[in-house]
Design a protein around this motif. Structure first.
Motif, PDB file in Angstrom:
ATOM      1  N   ILE A  44       0.846  -1.196   0.000  1.00  0.00           N
ATOM      2  CA  ILE A  44       0.000   0.000   0.000  1.00  0.00           C
ATOM      3  C   ILE A  44       0.880   1.244   0.000  1.00  0.00           C
ATOM      4  O   ILE A  44       0.641   2.195  -0.759  1.00  0.00           O
ATOM      5  N   PHE A  45       1.927   1.252   0.817  1.00  0.00           N
ATOM      6  CA  PHE A  45       2.823   2.402   0.841  1.00  0.00           C
ATOM      7  C   PHE A  45       3.507   2.610  -0.502  1.00  0.00           C
ATOM      8  O   PHE A  45       3.595   3.730  -1.001  1.00  0.00           O
ATOM      9  N   ARG A  46       3.990   1.544  -1.087  1.00  0.00           N
ATOM     10  CA  ARG A  46       4.678   1.677  -2.381  1.00  0.00           C
ATOM     11  C   ARG A  46       3.732   2.223  -3.435  1.00  0.00           C
ATOM     12  O   ARG A  46       4.090   3.105  -4.215  1.00  0.00           O
ATOM     13  N   ALA A  47       2.503   1.708  -3.473  1.00  0.00           N
ATOM     14  CA  ALA A  47       1.542   2.140  -4.492  1.00  0.00           C
ATOM     15  C   ALA A  47       1.065   3.574  -4.264  1.00  0.00           C
ATOM     16  O   ALA A  47       0.777   4.293  -5.220  1.00  0.00           O
ATOM     17  N   SER A  48       1.012   4.006  -3.004  1.00  0.00           N
ATOM     18  CA  SER A  48       0.537   5.356  -2.715  1.00  0.00           C
ATOM     19  C   SER A  48       1.621   6.410  -2.934  1.00  0.00           C
ATOM     20  O   SER A  48       1.307   7.589  -3.110  1.00  0.00           O
ATOM     21  N   GLN A  49       2.880   5.995  -2.902  1.00  0.00           N
ATOM     22  CA  GLN A  49       4.019   6.895  -3.060  1.00  0.00           C
ATOM     23  C   GLN A  49       4.058   7.966  -1.967  1.00  0.00           C
ATOM     24  O   GLN A  49       4.596   9.055  -2.157  1.00  0.00           O
ATOM     25  N   LEU A  50       3.494   7.666  -0.806  1.00  0.00           N
ATOM     26  CA  LEU A  50       3.484   8.601   0.317  1.00  0.00           C
ATOM     27  C   LEU A  50       4.628   8.305   1.279  1.00  0.00           C
ATOM     28  O   LEU A  50       5.059   7.152   1.396  1.00  0.00           O
ATOM     29  N   PRO A  51       5.099   9.322   2.003  1.00  0.00           N
ATOM     30  CA  PRO A  51       6.143   9.080   2.998  1.00  0.00           C
ATOM     31  C   PRO A  51       5.546   8.525   4.288  1.00  0.00           C
ATOM     32  O   PRO A  51       4.373   8.746   4.592  1.00  0.00           O
ATOM     33  N   LEU A  52       6.354   7.835   5.021  1.00  0.00           N
ATOM     34  CA  LEU A  52       5.977   7.363   6.342  1.00  0.00           C
ATOM     35  C   LEU A  52       6.048   8.556   7.289  1.00  0.00           C
ATOM     36  O   LEU A  52       7.015   9.312   7.267  1.00  0.00           O
TER      37      LEU A  52
END
Length: 123
Positions: A54-62
């Motif tokens: 999900i993080f990879r697909a969203s391209q959002l930072p942690l």
């Protein structure tokens, strides 16, 4: 989904998550499309994806450690409180996934276990 992961999540998103998602989506899309996405999400079936995907697909930072909502979600997870599943929208025109509701929960869960399956609805 593992039994351990199921214990962390409600079986369905909370009712207030849909208006929250629609509010966020109106920042990205016009009001008509944002409302359409929110309505479609409410009818979508539950599914799950690995937190890291999900993080990879969203391209959002942690989110960093000083973010307000993440410590609250960490405490909720540690206390065994169930979290609301995520609401996700595919945005093929920008080649990314939009986390319409649940970004802070996603950050908190990712730090516990990046491989954990995260329940969500996706359109």
């Amino acid at each position: 989904m593992s039994k351990k992961s199921k214990k962390r999540w409600l079986s369905e998103p909370e009712k207030h998550d849909y208006p929250a998602a629609e509010s966020y989506l109106t920042l990205l899309y016009d009001e008509k499309n944002a409302a359409k996405y929110a309505k479609t999400l409410s009818r979508a079936p539950m599914t799950s994806f690995a937190a890291k995907d999900i993080f990879r697909a969203s391209q959002l930072p942690l989110l960093g450690n000083n973010q307000f909502a993440r410590p609250q979600n960490h405490m909720a997870i540690a206390a065994g409180k169930k979290l609301s599943p995520l609401l996700l929208v595919r945005d093929p025109s920008h080649w990314k996934l939009v986390i319409a509701d649940g970004y802070h929960r996603m950050c908190a869960v990712y730090l516990f276990d990046e491989d954990t399956p995260v329940p969500c609805k996706i359109v």
